[in-house]
Enzyme design. Structure first.
Site, PDB file in Angstrom:
ATOM      1  N   ASN A   1       4.687 -13.290   6.608  1.00 55.04           N
ATOM      2  CA  ASN A   1       4.358 -12.337   5.537  1.00 55.04           C
ATOM      3  C   ASN A   1       3.423 -12.876   4.460  1.00 55.04           C
ATOM      4  O   ASN A   1       2.951 -12.123   3.631  1.00 55.04           O
ATOM      5  CB  ASN A   1       5.633 -11.824   4.865  1.00 55.04           C
ATOM      6  CG  ASN A   1       6.309 -10.738   5.683  1.00 55.04           C
ATOM      7  OD1 ASN A   1       5.735 -10.232   6.639  1.00 55.04           O
ATOM      8  ND2 ASN A   1       7.525 -10.382   5.303  1.00 55.04           N
TER       9      ASN A   1
ATOM     10  N   GLU B   1      -0.783  -7.537  10.067  1.00 51.73           N
ATOM     11  CA  GLU B   1       0.090  -6.367   9.926  1.00 51.73           C
ATOM     12  C   GLU B   1      -0.382  -5.585   8.696  1.00 51.73           C
ATOM     13  O   GLU B   1      -0.513  -4.370   8.709  1.00 51.73           O
ATOM     14  CB  GLU B   1       1.533  -6.853   9.723  1.00 51.73           C
ATOM     15  CG  GLU B   1       2.551  -5.757   9.506  1.00 51.73           C
ATOM     16  CD  GLU B   1       3.936  -6.343   9.236  1.00 51.73           C
ATOM     17  OE1 GLU B   1       4.698  -6.527  10.199  1.00 51.73           O
ATOM     18  OE2 GLU B   1       4.254  -6.616   8.058  1.00 51.73           O
TER      19      GLU B   1
ATOM     20  N   HIS C   1      11.505 -13.511  -1.150  1.00 47.93           N
ATOM     21  CA  HIS C   1      10.982 -12.223  -0.653  1.00 47.93           C
ATOM     22  C   HIS C   1      10.560 -11.412  -1.875  1.00 47.93           C
ATOM     23  O   HIS C   1       9.818 -11.902  -2.715  1.00 47.93           O
ATOM     24  CB  HIS C   1      12.073 -11.543   0.191  1.00 47.93           C
ATOM     25  CG  HIS C   1      11.551 -10.500   1.149  1.00 47.93           C
ATOM     26  ND1 HIS C   1      11.047  -9.296   0.730  1.00 47.93           N
ATOM     27  CD2 HIS C   1      11.471 -10.455   2.511  1.00 47.93           C
ATOM     28  CE1 HIS C   1      10.657  -8.571   1.777  1.00 47.93           C
ATOM     29  NE2 HIS C   1      10.908  -9.256   2.886  1.00 47.93           N
TER      30      HIS C   1
ATOM     31  N   SER D   1       8.616 -16.620   4.667  1.00 40.44           N
ATOM     32  CA  SER D   1       8.901 -17.789   5.507  1.00 40.44           C
ATOM     33  C   SER D   1       7.825 -18.859   5.348  1.00 40.44           C
ATOM     34  O   SER D   1       8.123 -20.048   5.166  1.00 40.44           O
ATOM     35  CB  SER D   1       9.001 -17.367   6.977  1.00 40.44           C
ATOM     36  OG  SER D   1       7.790 -16.769   7.410  1.00 40.44           O
TER      37      SER D   1
HETATM   38  O1  SFD Z   1      10.122  -8.523   7.809  1.00 35.10           O
HETATM   39  C1  SFD Z   1      23.288 -24.728   3.593  1.00 35.10           C
HETATM   40  N1  SFD Z   1      11.882 -12.956   5.810  1.00 35.10           N
HETATM   41  C2  SFD Z   1      10.574 -12.813   6.302  1.00 35.10           C
HETATM   42  N2  SFD Z   1       9.573 -13.672   6.058  1.00 35.10           N
HETATM   43  C3  SFD Z   1       8.379 -13.608   6.726  1.00 35.10           C
HETATM   44  O2  SFD Z   1       7.475 -14.423   6.497  1.00 35.10           O
HETATM   45  N3  SFD Z   1       8.181 -12.642   7.685  1.00 35.10           N
HETATM   46  C4  SFD Z   1       9.137 -11.694   7.996  1.00 35.10           C
HETATM   47  O3  SFD Z   1       8.956 -10.894   8.920  1.00 35.10           O
HETATM   48  C5  SFD Z   1      10.332 -11.696   7.186  1.00 35.10           C
HETATM   49  N4  SFD Z   1      11.353 -10.711   7.342  1.00 35.10           N
HETATM   50  C6  SFD Z   1      12.666 -11.175   7.289  1.00 35.10           C
HETATM   51  C7  SFD Z   1      12.957 -12.253   6.414  1.00 35.10           C
HETATM   52  C8  SFD Z   1      14.305 -12.603   6.225  1.00 35.10           C
HETATM   53  C9  SFD Z   1      15.298 -11.944   6.962  1.00 35.10           C
HETATM   54  C10 SFD Z   1      16.717 -12.298   6.726  1.00 35.10           C
HETATM   55  C11 SFD Z   1      14.967 -10.949   7.916  1.00 35.10           C
HETATM   56  C12 SFD Z   1      13.643 -10.575   8.079  1.00 35.10           C
HETATM   57  C13 SFD Z   1      16.011 -10.281   8.749  1.00 35.10           C
HETATM   58  C14 SFD Z   1      12.104 -13.896   4.686  1.00 35.10           C
HETATM   59  C15 SFD Z   1      12.210 -15.364   5.096  1.00 35.10           C
HETATM   60  O4  SFD Z   1      13.069 -15.520   6.161  1.00 35.10           O
HETATM   61  C16 SFD Z   1      12.677 -16.197   3.889  1.00 35.10           C
HETATM   62  O5  SFD Z   1      11.755 -15.964   2.854  1.00 35.10           O
HETATM   63  C17 SFD Z   1      12.744 -17.714   4.167  1.00 35.10           C
HETATM   64  O6  SFD Z   1      13.560 -17.988   5.279  1.00 35.10           O
HETATM   65  C18 SFD Z   1      13.258 -18.479   2.946  1.00 35.10           C
HETATM   66  O7  SFD Z   1      13.364 -19.853   3.250  1.00 35.10           O
HETATM   67  P1  SFD Z   1      14.523 -20.807   2.603  1.00 35.10           P
HETATM   68  O8  SFD Z   1      14.334 -22.154   3.171  1.00 35.10           O
HETATM   69  O9  SFD Z   1      14.578 -20.629   1.154  1.00 35.10           O
HETATM   70  O10 SFD Z   1      15.904 -20.160   3.166  1.00 35.10           O
HETATM   71  P2  SFD Z   1      16.465 -20.149   4.684  1.00 35.10           P
HETATM   72  O11 SFD Z   1      15.368 -20.213   5.661  1.00 35.10           O
HETATM   73  O12 SFD Z   1      17.366 -18.977   4.782  1.00 35.10           O
HETATM   74  O13 SFD Z   1      17.311 -21.506   4.809  1.00 35.10           O
HETATM   75  C19 SFD Z   1      18.504 -21.744   4.123  1.00 35.10           C
HETATM   76  C20 SFD Z   1      19.133 -23.018   4.700  1.00 35.10           C
HETATM   77  O14 SFD Z   1      20.192 -23.481   3.887  1.00 35.10           O
HETATM   78  C21 SFD Z   1      21.310 -23.778   4.709  1.00 35.10           C
HETATM   79  N5  SFD Z   1      22.499 -23.684   3.868  1.00 35.10           N
HETATM   80  N6  SFD Z   1      23.256 -26.004   4.037  1.00 35.10           N
HETATM   81  C22 SFD Z   1      24.217 -26.851   3.593  1.00 35.10           C
HETATM   82  N7  SFD Z   1      25.212 -26.467   2.741  1.00 35.10           N
HETATM   83  C23 SFD Z   1      25.279 -25.182   2.281  1.00 35.10           C
HETATM   84  N8  SFD Z   1      26.256 -24.823   1.427  1.00 35.10           N
HETATM   85  C24 SFD Z   1      24.293 -24.252   2.724  1.00 35.10           C
HETATM   86  N9  SFD Z   1      24.070 -22.928   2.474  1.00 35.10           N
HETATM   87  C25 SFD Z   1      22.972 -22.595   3.177  1.00 35.10           C
HETATM   88  C26 SFD Z   1      21.204 -22.774   5.840  1.00 35.10           C
HETATM   89  O15 SFD Z   1      21.963 -23.139   6.979  1.00 35.10           O
HETATM   90  C27 SFD Z   1      19.711 -22.833   6.108  1.00 35.10           C
HETATM   91  O16 SFD Z   1      19.386 -23.968   6.875  1.00 35.10           O
HETATM   92  S1  SFD Z   1      11.007  -9.129   6.857  1.00 35.10           S
HETATM   93  O17 SFD Z   1      12.251  -8.380   6.756  1.00 35.10           O
HETATM   94  O18 SFD Z   1      10.384  -9.258   5.580  1.00 35.10           O
HETATM   95  P1  AMP Z   2       9.533  -5.652   4.981  1.00 32.63           P
HETATM   96  O1  AMP Z   2       9.595  -5.462   6.446  1.00 32.63           O
HETATM   97  O2  AMP Z   2       9.916  -4.414   4.213  1.00 32.63           O
HETATM   98  O3  AMP Z   2      10.238  -6.868   4.505  1.00 32.63           O
HETATM   99  O4  AMP Z   2       8.003  -5.875   4.616  1.00 32.63           O
HETATM  100  C1  AMP Z   2       7.236  -6.891   5.186  1.00 32.63           C
HETATM  101  C2  AMP Z   2       6.028  -7.088   4.313  1.00 32.63           C
HETATM  102  O5  AMP Z   2       5.317  -5.869   4.141  1.00 32.63           O
HETATM  103  C3  AMP Z   2       6.350  -7.549   2.904  1.00 32.63           C
HETATM  104  O6  AMP Z   2       5.278  -8.359   2.505  1.00 32.63           O
HETATM  105  C4  AMP Z   2       6.390  -6.261   2.111  1.00 32.63           C
HETATM  106  O7  AMP Z   2       6.139  -6.472   0.747  1.00 32.63           O
HETATM  107  C5  AMP Z   2       5.289  -5.449   2.774  1.00 32.63           C
HETATM  108  N1  AMP Z   2       5.508  -3.998   2.774  1.00 32.63           N
HETATM  109  C6  AMP Z   2       6.522  -3.321   3.356  1.00 32.63           C
HETATM  110  N2  AMP Z   2       6.390  -1.991   3.184  1.00 32.63           N
HETATM  111  C7  AMP Z   2       5.251  -1.822   2.475  1.00 32.63           C
HETATM  112  C8  AMP Z   2       4.553  -0.681   1.961  1.00 32.63           C
HETATM  113  N3  AMP Z   2       5.009   0.551   2.150  1.00 32.63           N
HETATM  114  N4  AMP Z   2       3.418  -0.908   1.265  1.00 32.63           N
HETATM  115  C9  AMP Z   2       2.958  -2.157   1.061  1.00 32.63           C
HETATM  116  N5  AMP Z   2       3.555  -3.264   1.511  1.00 32.63           N
HETATM  117  C10 AMP Z   2       4.694  -3.109   2.213  1.00 32.63           C
END
Ligand code: SFD
Ligand code: AMP
Length: 646
Positions: free
Chosen positions: A62, A126, A390, A441
């Site tokens: 993203n 995207e 996010h 991510s």
């Molecule tokens: O579409 C302990 N995210 C998306 N990012 C993208 O770039 N593209 C996408 O398509 C993304 N989409 C998405 C995303 C998240 C989720 C849940 C879904 C879909 C379903 C966001 C990214 O995933 C997010 O921004 C990053 O992963 C953040 O990285 P970070 O490192 O801050 O968090 P992490 O990866 O979740 O890792 C956490 C770690 O900590 C561990 N942990 N370890 C020891 N002791 C404890 N007490 C702990 N508590 C946690 C975990 O095990 C893990 O290793 S979309 O929807 O937007």
């Molecule tokens: P999401 O699947 O909603 O987590 O969105 C993935 C990425 O697309 C993130 O960067 C969002 O901010 C962006 N996004 C989702 N929906 C929209 C929208 N309607 N207009 C602009 N950006 C969007």
């Protein structure tokens, strides 16, 4: 006290967490540690290959700025993020990530992550900032690079399935972390010269929509439970944007993300009457300062327009998948063969989007006979999550990079080491660091790299092993194991282990927390709405819950982890409620709405709302910090609010 072996590990840099930010940190730390003869230790509660938010994979990267193609500038990204967060953003942090994120994406590709390419070999976007990937093994690819970097040449070591509970302190310096194995009766004491927190955000602080059926199903992974926030709060670090929770709109019941549908397939969402809230409710955007007038409309305002439809009884809201796919395929309608081929391609892309990232959504489609090219799907606002990487912003208040500071920001945003919190030797990245949203991510990985390099610099310049007081350490160990003792001591008082007048099991404790947050802090059942009296009542109830947390009981190691996960959630909840109460306005409708302060107040509240809990006294302080720009701004967007301590 329960009989546990104590394992003490001494290291230079300690990375807690094994997700995107931690893996980025590992790669960078290994490089600099090797040059400086230092040792790096990474600790994850799970297995790094599939831990964190990216466990199931993702279908897009993203954040990609595209600097090498001249597609965008760093300032373009900063402008986008600031507007999406209704003006509340640390531009120095966002810019620092934006200028490094592309190199992280190029590394992902080098390590084997398949990024979609067009006929000319260019990345398939995207949206403006998002790249399409075949991402079912995204985390495995990123983890492999981290492991290779750490485990080669004896630079580092990795502990998996060790749950980190909290920080070790040497006065005002972080001296490491303490936790326990979730497989063996062992307490782990990690002593370090610098500690990098990257344990993600928090889910299940609020009651999820799925509370019996599909219990606990959420968009955000159930295993990220607020450990970053707890760790930094307990170390005495200043926190920021604790009021900014994220509510994503998702495909209803299985939480499939919407980004690919809105951006790649250019779908509309319509209400029960066929109306498009983004069109019909456009005048509402005028009420939300300069932010409603910019494209793209901020995520919370997009949510809000849909919520207004639902509140008026115009739901369900549907993602018009059939219309969107048809429209794309229609461009081939004069050539039947090409049309059919395109339709097949679109159909497989639609399924792959979920199979890459939220498999349960694909399963729900299959189970309910949904063919996206034929039928639309319901979407809904999810319950609130804390995910500063996010479209949320909560996390620790960290130092920015020196070279991006201005005359204004030099004192306010910079204290020596990039991404160091206000606690010496304690660094944060990804969801753990605040006010730098939209890193996702890729940006989290890049920020992990930035923080690790900076932490190594700190170690080199402060190369002394911190001291840990033995009595304090013994007290911490006893506190961690208390739930086991509580259970052992009282388990025979009743015939049902789950119900006992002397203790509370973590599951019931979590229900209590979620009920408080849902009803008083603006969860799903409260239509994301709250007010001063509700928040104050919520705080009172959280106070009783905190008292009862001493009575948490665990019958095994797994439950011990559940106990501490819920204590972590409780602290995240308290920081949230206090900050929502403190900010006397509604700035992010669609995330939460203060019915008693229903408007945005730019004059007074164009500021950061920060907080800190004093580790010695347990007293909370809430105060504002000014918002400064690091890039020149048009007159309208200049900061108007003055900083004031409260
Ligand atoms: O579409 C302990 N995210 C998306 N990012 C993208 O770039 N593209 C996408 O398509 C993304 N989409 C998405 C995303 C998240 C989720 C849940 C879904 C879909 C379903 C966001 C990214 O995933 C997010 O921004 C990053 O992963 C953040 O990285 P970070 O490192 O801050 O968090 P992490 O990866 O979740 O890792 C956490 C770690 O900590 C561990 N942990 N370890 C020891 N002791 C404890 N007490 C702990 N508590 C946690 C975990 O095990 C893990 O290793 S979309 O929807 O937007
Ligand atoms: P999401 O699947 O909603 O987590 O969105 C993935 C990425 O697309 C993130 O960067 C969002 O901010 C962006 N996004 C989702 N929906 C929209 C929208 N309607 N207009 C602009 N950006 C969007």
């Amino acid at each position: 006290m329960a009989n546990f072996e104590t394992v003490t590990v001494e290291t230079d840099l300690l990375i807690v967490g094994g997700g995107m930010a931690a893996c980025g940190a590992a790669v960078e730390a290994a490089y600099w540690a090797k040059k400086n003869g230092l040792k790096v230790t990474l600790v994850d509660k799970a297995a790094v290959d599939r831990s964190g938010a990216v466990a199931m994979g993702l279908s897009a990267i993203n954040q990609y700025v595209g600097l090498r193609d001249g597609a965008n500038t760093v300032k373009d990204y900063v402008d986008y993020v600031r507007n999406d967060l209704m003006g509340v953003t640390r531009e120095d942090l966002v810019a620092n990530i934006a200028r490094h994120v592309d190199s992280t994406v190029h590394l992902f590709e080098k390590w084997g992550l398949p990024i979609w390419k067009d006929e000319k070999g260019a990345y398939v976007h995207e949206g403006r900032w998002q790249l399409m990937i075949n991402g079912e093994s995204y985390k495995v690819v990123v983890a492999e690079a981290a492991k290779n970097a750490l485990l080669q040449d004896g630079v580092g070591q990795i502990f998996e399935r060790v749950f980190i509970v909290g920080p070790l302190m040497d006065g005002d310096r972080c001296a490491g972390a303490i936790g326990f194995s979730v497989r063996e009766n062992k307490v782990y004491v990690f002593k370090s010269k610098a500690t990098l927190v990257a344990m993600g955000g928090a889910v299940h602080v609020f009651k999820p929509r799925s509370s019996g059926e599909g219990f606990g199903r959420a968009w955000y992974p159930p295993w990220n439970s607020g450990s970053s926030a707890y760790f930094t709060l307990r170390a005495g670090a200043e926190m920021t944007c604790q009021e900014v929770r994220f509510i994503p709109v998702r495909f209803k019941d299985a939480y499939g993300p919407v980004g690919a549908w809105f951006l790649l397939f250019k779908s509309r969402a319509t209400n029960a009457m066929g109306g498009d809230y983004m069109v019909e409710r456009k005048p509402e955007l005028e009420k939300w300062g300069p932010y409603g007038r910019v494209k793209p409309v901020p995520a919370n305002l997009r949510n809000y327009l849909g919520m207004l439809d639902v509140m008026e009884g115009k739901g369900p809201i549907s993602m018009r998948t059939e219309e969107a796919l048809q429209k794309i395929a229609d461009t081939y309608k004069d050539d039947q063969v090409a049309y059919k081929k395109k339709m097949k391609e679109l159909e497989s892309e639609a399924w792959e989007d979920f199979l890459d990232m939220t498999i349960s959504q694909a399963i729900l489609w299959a189970a309910t006979n949904v063919q996206p090219e034929q039928r639309s799907s319901e979407i809904a606002a999810a319950e609130p999550y804390f995910i500063g990487s996010h479209s949320g912003a909560s996390g620790a208040w960290v130092s920015g990079p020196e070279d991006l500071q201005t005359d204004d920001t030099k004192k306010a945003y910079f204290w020596g080491y990039s991404n160091m919190s206000t606690v010496k030797g304690l660094f944060c990245a990804g969801d753990a660091s605040g006010a730098s949203s939209h890193k996702f991510s890729s940006g989290s990985h890049a920020e992990g790299r930035i923080a690790a390099k900076s932490a190594v610099k700190f170690i080199v310049e402060n190369n002394t092993a911190p001291k840990v007081d033995t009595a304090a350490l013994n007290a911490q160990m006893a506190e961690i194991l208390k739930p086991i003792d509580n259970f052992e001591q009282h388990k025979n008082v009743t015939t049902d282990e789950e119900t006992n007048p002397n203790y509370i099991k973590p599951r019931m404790f979590m229900f209590r927390l979620q009920k408080i947050m849902d009803e008083y802090a603006g969860g799903v059942t409260a239509q994301f709405t709250t007010n001063k009296a509700s928040l104050e009542r919520g705080l009172e109830l959280l106070g009783f819950l905190k008292e009862d947390s001493e009575k948490l009981a665990a019958s095994n190691l797994h439950e011990l982890m559940r106990c501490w996960e819920n204590v972590h959630r409780m602290w995240q909840a308290e920081a949230h409620v206090r900050t929502v109460l403190f900010r006397e306005e509604t700035r992010w409708p669609g995330y939460y709405y203060r019915a008693d302060m229903p408007k945005i107040d730019e004059a007074k509240w164009h500021v950061f709302a920060n907080c800190r809990c004093d580790p010695k006294t347990g007293k909370w302080e809430l105060f504002t910090r000014p918002i400064f720009h690091v890039f020149p701004q048009p007159a309208e967007a200049k900061p108007q609010g003055a900083a004031s301590a409260r």
